[in-house]
Design a protein around this motif. Structure first.
Motif, PDB file in Angstrom:
ATOM      1  N   SER A  48       0.826  -1.212   0.000  1.00  0.00           N
ATOM      2  CA  SER A  48       0.000   0.000   0.000  1.00  0.00           C
ATOM      3  C   SER A  48       0.858   1.260   0.000  1.00  0.00           C
ATOM      4  CB  SER A  48      -0.947   0.009   1.203  1.00  0.00           C
ATOM      5  OG  SER A  48      -0.231  -0.208   2.406  1.00  0.00           O
ATOM      6  N   ALA A  49       2.102   1.153   0.464  1.00  0.00           N
ATOM      7  CA  ALA A  49       3.004   2.306   0.480  1.00  0.00           C
ATOM      8  C   ALA A  49       3.800   2.438  -0.811  1.00  0.00           C
ATOM      9  CB  ALA A  49       3.964   2.205   1.663  1.00  0.00           C
ATOM     10  N   ASP A  50       3.658   1.463  -1.706  1.00  0.00           N
ATOM     11  CA  ASP A  50       4.402   1.502  -2.959  1.00  0.00           C
ATOM     12  C   ASP A  50       3.903   2.650  -3.837  1.00  0.00           C
ATOM     13  OD1 ASP A  50       4.892   0.590  -5.938  1.00  0.00           O
ATOM     14  OD2 ASP A  50       6.214  -0.639  -4.696  1.00  0.00           O
ATOM     15  N   PRO A  51       4.802   3.356  -4.525  1.00  0.00           N
ATOM     16  CA  PRO A  51       4.369   4.456  -5.395  1.00  0.00           C
ATOM     17  C   PRO A  51       3.325   4.044  -6.426  1.00  0.00           C
ATOM     18  CG  PRO A  51       6.742   4.522  -5.091  1.00  0.00           C
ATOM     19  CD  PRO A  51       6.271   3.255  -4.452  1.00  0.00           C
ATOM     20  N   LEU A  95      -2.161   6.970   3.003  1.00  0.00           N
ATOM     21  CA  LEU A  95      -2.216   5.575   2.600  1.00  0.00           C
ATOM     22  C   LEU A  95      -0.940   4.901   3.077  1.00  0.00           C
ATOM     23  CD1 LEU A  95      -3.591   4.667  -0.923  1.00  0.00           C
ATOM     24  CD2 LEU A  95      -2.602   3.064   0.699  1.00  0.00           C
ATOM     25  N   PRO A  96      -0.932   4.403   4.316  1.00  0.00           N
ATOM     26  CA  PRO A  96       0.301   3.887   4.928  1.00  0.00           C
ATOM     27  C   PRO A  96       0.594   2.454   4.517  1.00  0.00           C
ATOM     28  CG  PRO A  96      -1.505   3.679   6.462  1.00  0.00           C
ATOM     29  CD  PRO A  96      -2.074   4.326   5.228  1.00  0.00           C
ATOM     30  N   PRO A  97       1.790   1.949   4.813  1.00  0.00           N
ATOM     31  CA  PRO A  97       2.076   0.526   4.586  1.00  0.00           C
ATOM     32  C   PRO A  97       1.226  -0.332   5.516  1.00  0.00           C
ATOM     33  CG  PRO A  97       3.841   1.555   5.837  1.00  0.00           C
ATOM     34  CD  PRO A  97       2.937   2.660   5.382  1.00  0.00           C
ATOM     35  N   HIS A 120      -7.165   1.102  -5.700  1.00  0.00           N
ATOM     36  CA  HIS A 120      -6.348   0.080  -6.349  1.00  0.00           C
ATOM     37  C   HIS A 120      -5.820   0.667  -7.648  1.00  0.00           C
ATOM     38  CE1 HIS A 120      -5.618  -3.798  -8.659  1.00  0.00           C
ATOM     39  NE2 HIS A 120      -4.793  -3.848  -7.627  1.00  0.00           N
ATOM     40  N   ASN A 121      -4.533   0.482  -7.868  1.00  0.00           N
ATOM     41  CA  ASN A 121      -3.887   1.041  -9.058  1.00  0.00           C
ATOM     42  C   ASN A 121      -4.191   2.525  -9.235  1.00  0.00           C
ATOM     43  OD1 ASN A 121      -2.705  -1.419  -9.614  1.00  0.00           O
ATOM     44  ND2 ASN A 121      -4.249  -2.034 -11.110  1.00  0.00           N
ATOM     45  N   LYS A 122      -4.121   3.238  -8.121  1.00  0.00           N
ATOM     46  CA  LYS A 122      -4.217   4.701  -8.091  1.00  0.00           C
ATOM     47  C   LYS A 122      -5.616   5.261  -8.371  1.00  0.00           C
ATOM     48  CE  LYS A 122       0.611   5.630  -9.252  1.00  0.00           C
ATOM     49  NZ  LYS A 122       1.521   6.492 -10.017  1.00  0.00           N
ATOM     50  N   LYS A 123      -6.641   4.428  -8.307  1.00  0.00           N
ATOM     51  CA  LYS A 123      -7.988   4.964  -8.455  1.00  0.00           C
ATOM     52  C   LYS A 123      -8.867   4.504  -7.298  1.00  0.00           C
ATOM     53  CE  LYS A 123     -10.176   1.374 -11.329  1.00  0.00           C
ATOM     54  NZ  LYS A 123     -10.897   1.115 -12.595  1.00  0.00           N
ATOM     55  N   GLN A 124      -9.899   5.286  -7.002  1.00  0.00           N
ATOM     56  CA  GLN A 124     -10.812   4.953  -5.908  1.00  0.00           C
ATOM     57  C   GLN A 124     -11.643   3.735  -6.289  1.00  0.00           C
ATOM     58  OE1 GLN A 124     -12.433   8.682  -6.447  1.00  0.00           O
ATOM     59  NE2 GLN A 124     -11.467   9.683  -4.706  1.00  0.00           N
ATOM     60  N   GLN A 142      -0.039   4.565  -4.688  1.00  0.00           N
ATOM     61  CA  GLN A 142      -0.374   5.864  -4.107  1.00  0.00           C
ATOM     62  C   GLN A 142      -1.169   6.698  -5.115  1.00  0.00           C
ATOM     63  OE1 GLN A 142       0.392   7.136  -0.908  1.00  0.00           O
ATOM     64  NE2 GLN A 142       0.940   5.018  -0.459  1.00  0.00           N
ATOM     65  N   PRO A 143      -2.413   7.043  -4.796  1.00  0.00           N
ATOM     66  CA  PRO A 143      -3.237   7.788  -5.750  1.00  0.00           C
ATOM     67  C   PRO A 143      -2.813   9.249  -5.824  1.00  0.00           C
ATOM     68  CG  PRO A 143      -4.405   7.518  -3.696  1.00  0.00           C
ATOM     69  CD  PRO A 143      -3.125   6.746  -3.554  1.00  0.00           C
ATOM     70  N   PRO A 144      -3.240   9.954  -6.868  1.00  0.00           N
ATOM     71  CA  PRO A 144      -2.977  11.398  -6.932  1.00  0.00           C
ATOM     72  C   PRO A 144      -3.562  12.092  -5.705  1.00  0.00           C
ATOM     73  CG  PRO A 144      -3.843  10.587  -9.024  1.00  0.00           C
ATOM     74  CD  PRO A 144      -3.968   9.465  -8.042  1.00  0.00           C
TER      75      PRO A 144
END
Length: 258
Positions: free
Chosen positions: A144-147, A162-164, A197-201, A150-152
């Motif tokens: 979850s902490a991976d770039p 959005l922590p690890p 997920h994958n930077k989207k809600q 991380q959403p905009p």
């Protein structure tokens, strides 16, 4: 015959006046499109649960709810199982941004410790199709902490991070508000989380403790809203957790859709 018709006319007119007077409230409210649409109930604990969509007088959806009977809190499985209860949206009525709902029962809670490690429910209002959520995969909860996850910034409400440690397969990554009441002064009662997920809600998630539900609350709170959403539509400005004494049921609702 003429005499009888003449005498009957006043009575008929009086009867017609009564009918018109009785009908006028119905005519006045004929344009009211407020309604409650219910999804198909599913077994939940020793009771049942279903979804609801409530509309205003103009027919616009203003709330999306999960409603479950008081008996649903009895007979829930223990820590060795973590069941997920899938609820479909109503077949009739206006469509909302919510595609389906999943209730996850956490018999012993989950991390972080001393915050969410109490028996509680995760009420996931998914914004994406069920097939899409079932494909969500992570090698570690730390992802979850991976770039890449991380959403905009504009998709995160102010104050949320959005922590690890919050990446969960077949769900997504969970954004929390570290200023929420449960992080300041436990015990945890109710809170609201955003999922990605994958930077989207991908979901909006009220979490509610079993103890709080058993207290038969009437609770509501504002929802922190991001600057924009991944999917167009109306989103909640509030949420509610309440007990309905008339039907002996509970409601967890996303409210004030706008």
């Amino acid at each position: 015959m003429k005499t009888m018709q003449a005498s009957a006319r006043p009575a008929a007119q009086a009867w017609l006046a009564v009918v018109v007077m009785a009908a006028s409230p119905l005519l006045a409210s004929a344009g009211d499109l407020s309604a409650t649409y219910r999804g198909k109930p599913v077994p939940f604990g020793q009771g049942q649960a279903h979804t609801e969509v409530r509309t205003d007088a103009a027919g616009k959806a203003v709330a999306v709810s999960i409603v479950f009977s008081e008996q649903a809190l009895a007979g829930l499985p223990g820590a060795t199982m973590a069941p997920a209860y899938l609820l479909r949206m109503p077949a009739k009525g206006p469509r909302t941004v919510v595609d389906h709902v999943v209730i996850n029962w956490e018999a012993v809670g989950h991390p972080p410790p001393k915050v969410y490690d109490v028996p509680h429910f995760d009420f996931h209002f998914y914004l994406v199709k069920r097939a899409e959520t079932m494909k969500v995969h992570f090698n570690s909860d730390a992802e979850s902490a991976d770039p890449s996850q991380q959403p905009p910034t504009e998709l995160l409400p102010a104050g949320y991070i959005l922590p690890p440690g919050t990446a969960v397969p077949k769900m997504g990554v969970h954004a929390i508000n570290p200023q929420a009441a449960e992080f300041q002064q436990p015990p945890f009662t109710a809170t609201l989380i955003y999922g990605y997920h994958n930077k989207k809600q991908t979901f909006i998630e009220p979490m509610v403790s079993l103890a709080f539900l058993q207290s038969k609350p009437v609770f509501s709170a504002p929802v922190a809203r991001p600057a924009r959403y991944s999917k167009s539509g109306s989103y909640p400005a509030g949420y509610r957790v309440s007990y309905r004494p008339d039907s002996q049921s509970y409601e967890v609702a996303l409210t004030e859709l706008q």
